[in-house]
Design a protein around this motif. Structure first.
Motif, short mmCIF file in Angstrom:
data_model
loop_
_atom_site.label_atom_id
_atom_site.label_comp_id
_atom_site.label_asym_id
_atom_site.label_seq_id
_atom_site.Cartn_x
_atom_site.Cartn_y
_atom_site.Cartn_z
N THR A 99 0.72 -1.18 0.15
CA THR A 99 -0.01 0.01 -0.13
C THR A 99 1.03 1.22 -0.10
O THR A 99 2.11 1.26 0.13
CB THR A 99 -0.88 -0.20 1.29
N LEU A 100 0.08 2.59 -0.14
CA LEU A 100 0.99 3.55 -0.16
C LEU A 100 1.38 4.00 1.28
O LEU A 100 2.51 4.45 1.44
CB LEU A 100 -0.15 4.76 -0.52
N ASP A 101 0.71 3.28 2.17
CA ASP A 101 1.25 3.60 3.51
C ASP A 101 2.49 2.71 3.90
O ASP A 101 3.47 3.04 4.61
CB ASP A 101 0.37 3.57 4.68
N ASP A 102 2.60 1.52 3.42
CA ASP A 102 3.66 0.62 3.21
C ASP A 102 4.79 1.30 2.66
O ASP A 102 6.08 1.16 3.36
CB ASP A 102 3.53 -0.74 2.35
N SER A 103 4.62 1.81 1.55
CA SER A 103 5.86 2.64 0.91
C SER A 103 6.31 3.57 1.77
O SER A 103 7.82 3.89 1.76
CB SER A 103 5.18 2.98 -0.47
N ARG A 104 5.57 4.60 2.43
CA ARG A 104 5.81 5.78 2.99
C ARG A 104 6.65 5.15 4.26
O ARG A 104 7.64 5.65 4.69
CB ARG A 104 4.75 6.43 3.52
#
Length: 408
Positions: A135-140
């Motif tokens: 997810t986007l949060d994982d990448s962040r």
């Protein structure tokens, strides 16, 4: 602005990601005038996943650069958003989908595009410093963790794990990649081609250890330690796990939709429930072109299926016949400054390296399936690969493909 016609049919798309967004957009493009509701578990607007393990981690892009469309787009298209609330119940008899918020969405047609979630290491849970990439949060979170990291351990030498490893190496971080199989990517591209992909790690300074699994991860005073089945332990500041995904289909239990570790679809992407379609990572459909059932986790497949599903929904309301989806599998992966691509299937009948200059990374390999061209793999040879795709579209003989490749 697209204003839905009040007495027109209603479509509910569950999964506000690539497949959900593309389906909703295609419905409008194909002239659908009814109500469209796009519901998703995440609070973010729909975003693109490929940059998350590449440009976002390297710092070339900001996380928000991956977002496809602003909120104005959905208002202009007349697409109602329900974000931050996953679907929990599908009632085929009532033709309704209930969200975790309690809201009940009625539908004339529904699309299941809830995707998949990463597999996690047993016993690790939410240990600080251990991440998955989806997810986007994982990448962040991974991007932030790498800011202060000296050593990254990647568990799984598949394409996502390899992309994360390559991104970390570009930032000067020491990387160890752990792969339980004796050789990575055998199922995806075959043994011979897999060896060439695996060699990229060593060529760019990452250590690849194959044939060894992970027993567990210890969080000690001096940082993380990844314990392996050979009795050794690898120290790490950050661990990223890339060992495959699990389709998000549990919420469909009791709905009447046939599943078998995926949502079972026919060649038109229709499920066993009338008016309900599925696509993307969680859909297993019959591909007429290859005369077999497939479940494909790649970006292009999801985009093409989205258009096919939207067209068949519109056709169903207009009284027209459905159109089978018989797409040719295609994926790409960017690693260490190289583009890896596969079109078609990596048949195990025979693989021929038709372009393999000594001392270079460029590669073009063709796969034979019976007497036909079954697929092609390339490193940094996009043009020739697309020419092989055209041969696949017309079911060319393998000998013809070899002759054509000799002229490239």
């Amino acid at each position: 602005m697209s204003v839905p016609v009040p007495d027109a049919p209603s479509v509910v798309v569950v999964g506000a990601s690539l497949g959900g967004l593309r389906t909703a957009s295609a419905l409008r493009r194909l002239g659908f005038k009814g109500r469209i509701t796009l519901a998703g578990e995440e609070t973010h607007l729909p975003y693109d996943r490929p940059p998350l393990s590449k440009e976002v981690l390297t710092g070339e892009k900001q996380p928000d650069d991956a977002i496809f469309r602003t909120a104005d787009f959905f208002e202009d298209q007349g697409i109602e958003l329900r974000l931050g609330s996953p679907a929990v119940v599908l009632d085929g008899d009532a033709r309704s989908i209930t969200l975790a918020s309690g809201e009940r969405l009625g539908y004339d047609a529904a699309v299941i595009a809830t995707g998949a979630r990463p597999r996690r290491l047993p016993g690790v849970g939410s240990m600080p410093g251990v991440h998955v990439m989806r997810t986007l949060d994982d990448s962040r979170a991974i991007r932030s963790a790498l800011d202060d990291a000296r050593h990254l351990v990647v568990v799984g030498a598949g394409f996502i794990g390899s992309e994360v490893a390559a991104s970390a190496r570009s930032r000067g971080i020491e990387v160890t990649v752990i792969e339980a199989a004796d050789q990575p990517l055998v199922t995806a591209v075959g043994a011979k081609v897999g060896q060439r992909c695996a060699a990229l790690h060593g060529a760019y300074g990452a250590e690849l250890r194959c044939g060894v699994g992970v027993v567990g991860v210890e969080d000690g005073a001096e940082g993380l330690a990844v314990h392996l089945t050979d009795g050794t332990a690898v120290p790490a500041d950050v661990v990223v796990v890339g060992i495959g995904v699990i389709p998000n289909i549990e919420w469909l239990e009791g709905s009447g939709i046939e599943t078998d570790r995926a949502v079972i679809c026919d060649e038109y992407m229709r499920t066993s429930l009338p008016g309900v379609y599925a696509l993307g990572d969680l859909a297993s459909w019959y591909n007429r072109r290859f005369e077999q059932r497939m479940r494909i986790e790649h970006w292009t497949n999801t985009v093409e299926q989205s258009t096919a599903v939207a067209r068949n929904i519109v056709n169903s309301f207009d009284g027209d016949d459905p159109v089978a989806y018989s797409g040719i599998p295609y994926f790409w992966s960017d690693q260490y400054g190289h583009r890896l691509q596969l079109v078609g299937l990596a048949s195990q009948d025979e693989v021929v390296f038709v372009h393999d200059p000594p001392g270079e990374r460029t590669l073009l390999a063709l796969y034979r399936q019976d007497d036909r061209l079954g697929g092609a793999f390339a490193i940094d040879m996009m043009g020739p690969l697309m020419k092989m795709r055209r041969l696949l579209l017309r079911d060319a003989a393998f000998d013809e493909a070899l002759e054509h490749a000799a002229t490239l």
